[in-house]
Design a protein around this motif. Sequence first.
Motif, PDB file in Angstrom:
ATOM      1  N   GLU A  39      49.420  31.674  53.234  1.00 38.23           N
ATOM      2  CA  GLU A  39      50.757  32.500  53.432  1.00 38.23           C
ATOM      3  C   GLU A  39      50.715  34.025  53.284  1.00 38.23           C
ATOM      4  N   LEU A  40      51.433  34.724  54.002  1.00 35.43           N
ATOM      5  CA  LEU A  40      51.504  36.023  53.667  1.00 35.43           C
ATOM      6  C   LEU A  40      52.041  36.498  52.261  1.00 35.43           C
ATOM      7  N   LEU A  41      51.467  36.938  51.465  1.00 33.46           N
ATOM      8  CA  LEU A  41      51.781  37.248  50.202  1.00 33.46           C
ATOM      9  C   LEU A  41      52.624  38.686  50.150  1.00 33.46           C
ATOM     10  N   THR A  42      52.159  39.548  50.588  1.00 35.93           N
ATOM     11  CA  THR A  42      52.986  40.915  50.558  1.00 35.93           C
ATOM     12  C   THR A  42      52.501  41.878  51.689  1.00 35.93           C
ATOM     13  N   VAL A  43      53.199  42.867  51.932  1.00 33.37           N
ATOM     14  CA  VAL A  43      52.818  44.114  52.760  1.00 33.37           C
ATOM     15  C   VAL A  43      52.976  45.422  51.665  1.00 33.37           C
ATOM     16  N   LEU A  44      51.901  46.031  51.312  1.00 40.43           N
ATOM     17  CA  LEU A  44      52.040  47.288  50.368  1.00 40.43           C
ATOM     18  C   LEU A  44      51.873  48.664  51.267  1.00 40.43           C
ATOM     19  N   PHE A  45      52.825  49.612  51.099  1.00 40.86           N
ATOM     20  CA  PHE A  45      52.911  50.697  51.724  1.00 40.86           C
ATOM     21  C   PHE A  45      52.307  51.868  51.054  1.00 40.86           C
ATOM     22  N   MET A  46      51.450  52.453  51.689  1.00 38.57           N
ATOM     23  CA  MET A  46      50.871  53.684  51.168  1.00 38.57           C
ATOM     24  C   MET A  46      51.147  54.848  51.645  1.00 38.57           C
ATOM     25  N   LYS A  47      51.957  55.781  50.876  1.00 36.35           N
ATOM     26  CA  LYS A  47      52.499  57.061  51.568  1.00 36.35           C
ATOM     27  C   LYS A  47      51.545  58.146  51.586  1.00 36.35           C
ATOM     28  N   GLU A  48      50.676  57.934  50.681  1.00 38.58           N
ATOM     29  CA  GLU A  48      49.680  59.230  50.671  1.00 38.58           C
ATOM     30  C   GLU A  48      48.233  58.984  50.788  1.00 38.58           C
ATOM     31  N   GLN A  49      47.285  59.133  49.840  1.00 39.68           N
ATOM     32  CA  GLN A  49      46.144  59.010  50.176  1.00 39.68           C
ATOM     33  C   GLN A  49      45.759  57.285  50.063  1.00 39.68           C
ATOM     34  N   THR A  50      44.771  57.077  50.866  1.00 38.27           N
ATOM     35  CA  THR A  50      44.227  55.619  51.024  1.00 38.27           C
ATOM     36  C   THR A  50      42.727  55.626  50.467  1.00 38.27           C
ATOM     37  N   ARG A  51      42.422  56.203  49.041  1.00 36.53           N
ATOM     38  CA  ARG A  51      41.078  55.798  48.515  1.00 36.53           C
ATOM     39  C   ARG A  51      41.276  54.741  47.917  1.00 36.53           C
ATOM     40  N   GLY A  52      39.782  54.192  47.546  1.00 39.61           N
ATOM     41  CA  GLY A  52      39.785  52.984  46.932  1.00 39.61           C
ATOM     42  C   GLY A  52      40.643  52.816  45.566  1.00 39.61           C
ATOM     43  N   GLU A  53      40.709  53.983  44.803  1.00 35.20           N
ATOM     44  CA  GLU A  53      41.633  54.068  43.592  1.00 35.20           C
ATOM     45  C   GLU A  53      43.012  53.811  43.884  1.00 35.20           C
ATOM     46  N   PHE A  62      51.628  45.749  42.071  1.00 38.49           N
ATOM     47  CA  PHE A  62      52.387  44.787  42.681  1.00 38.49           C
ATOM     48  C   PHE A  62      52.102  43.752  41.665  1.00 38.49           C
ATOM     49  N   ILE A  63      51.014  43.336  41.219  1.00 40.09           N
ATOM     50  CA  ILE A  63      50.665  42.284  40.250  1.00 40.09           C
ATOM     51  C   ILE A  63      51.432  42.547  39.168  1.00 40.09           C
ATOM     52  N   GLU A  64      51.552  43.533  38.489  1.00 38.03           N
ATOM     53  CA  GLU A  64      52.438  43.713  37.284  1.00 38.03           C
ATOM     54  C   GLU A  64      53.789  43.483  37.614  1.00 38.03           C
ATOM     55  N   THR A  66      55.031  41.563  39.749  1.00 38.59           N
ATOM     56  CA  THR A  66      55.504  39.956  40.197  1.00 38.59           C
ATOM     57  C   THR A  66      54.893  39.046  39.149  1.00 38.59           C
ATOM     58  N   GLU A  67      54.235  39.486  38.258  1.00 34.11           N
ATOM     59  CA  GLU A  67      53.496  38.730  37.284  1.00 34.11           C
ATOM     60  C   GLU A  67      52.718  37.571  37.978  1.00 34.11           C
ATOM     61  N   LEU A  68      51.825  38.094  38.630  1.00 31.45           N
ATOM     62  CA  LEU A  68      50.892  37.117  39.551  1.00 31.45           C
ATOM     63  C   LEU A  68      49.789  36.613  38.530  1.00 31.45           C
ATOM     64  N   PRO A  69      49.521  35.529  38.538  1.00 31.44           N
ATOM     65  CA  PRO A  69      48.781  34.870  37.600  1.00 31.44           C
ATOM     66  C   PRO A  69      47.191  34.826  38.030  1.00 31.44           C
ATOM     67  N   MET A  70      46.738  36.135  37.574  1.00 39.58           N
ATOM     68  CA  MET A  70      45.270  36.299  37.957  1.00 39.58           C
ATOM     69  C   MET A  70      44.364  35.525  37.390  1.00 39.58           C
ATOM     70  N   TYR A  71      44.339  34.852  36.439  1.00 42.51           N
ATOM     71  CA  TYR A  71      43.743  33.943  35.951  1.00 42.51           C
ATOM     72  C   TYR A  71      43.261  32.837  36.837  1.00 42.51           C
ATOM     73  N   LYS A  72      44.015  32.630  37.856  1.00 43.67           N
ATOM     74  CA  LYS A  72      43.767  31.636  39.011  1.00 43.67           C
ATOM     75  C   LYS A  72      43.156  32.110  40.080  1.00 43.67           C
ATOM     76  N   LEU A  73      42.834  33.334  40.090  1.00 42.60           N
ATOM     77  CA  LEU A  73      41.977  34.055  41.249  1.00 42.60           C
ATOM     78  C   LEU A  73      40.696  33.830  41.225  1.00 42.60           C
ATOM     79  N   VAL A  74      40.205  33.347  42.311  1.00 42.85           N
ATOM     80  CA  VAL A  74      38.826  32.608  42.487  1.00 42.85           C
ATOM     81  C   VAL A  74      38.048  33.690  43.427  1.00 42.85           C
ATOM     82  N   SER A  75      38.562  34.236  44.477  1.00 43.14           N
ATOM     83  CA  SER A  75      37.889  35.158  45.404  1.00 43.14           C
ATOM     84  C   SER A  75      38.752  36.054  46.234  1.00 43.14           C
ATOM     85  N   ILE A  76      37.992  37.129  46.510  1.00 39.95           N
ATOM     86  CA  ILE A  76      38.891  38.443  47.479  1.00 39.95           C
ATOM     87  C   ILE A  76      37.927  38.642  48.569  1.00 39.95           C
TER      88      ILE A  76
END
Length: 395
Positions: A39-53, A62-64, A66-76
């Motif tokens: 599924e498409l989880l979300t589209v995040l918009f960045m109005k300023e810089q797009t550095r890694g940080e 977004f995680i905070e 939506t309270e995404l259960p990150m303990y279930k994450l296995v790969s990115i």
Amino acid sequence: IRNCEFFSLQLGESTDVSDTAKMCVFICMVFSDITAKEELLTVLFMKEQTRGEDIFQTFKNFIEKTELPMYKLVSITTDGAPAMVGRDDAFPDFLNYHCIIHQQALCAKMLNMKEIMDVATKIACSIRARSLQRRLFLATTLELLLHTDVRWLSRGKFLKRFRELCPEIKEFFRVSGCAEYKQLNDGQWLLDLAFFTDLTNLLNDLNLELQGKDKLVTNMISSVNAFKRKMQHFSTKLLRHDLANFQNLASELETQGKPCDQLDSAHYTEQITDCLSEFDKRFQDFSLLEPKDVEVDSLASNIASLFHMNSSGVEHEILTLQTDIELKSRAHGQFWNLFTEEKYPNIRKCAISLTAFFGSTYLCESAFSYMKIIKSKYRSTMTDEHLEVCLRLAI
């Protein structure tokens, strides 16, 4: 997401027509019956810089929220761009790897075909540069030679079409009185063109095989490994002057009236060897996912390291599996569902995790293609919220 066992994420970043940076996040959820849903989880918009940080902080917010259960994450999975690669202590241990399709395309770009592409592109552009020349060429061939951009699939199609139109191109330059290109009458250059046409077609077939939805990372790695084995085999046949898998090269030799045994096969097998070496280097991150004939303790150690398990427990389950007559007799259909939680907890966890892995950023790239159509220069004032809901409907 609350009901799934594990999930993986696929991230890609691009800009729209109004130069607003967007990051698409897709999720693949795997449930207890080892079925998966993308599924498409979300589209995040960045109005300023797009550095890694900046990308990380936007995603973390977004995680905070939506309270995404990150303990279930296995790969990115990312496209490998520097801004998209990195780790942070706020995340659990997970696998982070570069899109398989991107890596395959980068391997293909290592081919030493600059001289072929430069001349072919210059010829195509010289015909298309002037309206009169383009009309005259259309009048003689009935078809226009379409030029390409940097994308690898287009490059392969371009070479194939260019070679098909070579006789018409030579005749057009002769009749029109334009400056001719000596390469069009150079036998070795034409043989090189034919070889790279064959090779890029083979690479294109692999690229198309890797594309699409619901592609398991194990299937994609199998496709890459199968391609490597085929190319090794084709290279051996090429050294024996067997051109069954290089039809354009065989056709060019026939056109020039040369026997196959006069072909400098080593000149071309060296290109294949270099390409395969690049494949080995770029796909070494996936070596732990490849089945090998190794000792049980070594295999158990690899699996335990990859999925953060107890090595002795994995070793015990592998030994049990090797002698499980009942399981072997029923091994068809949904194979991994036969592994019960009580008897094979570790192996079942491996199967569920692997099912969640995204092998590429195909979904993100497809979403960006839809985005460019939805938010065009004629609809450039569309709001971010409007774009997101339209994009969700489109995909």
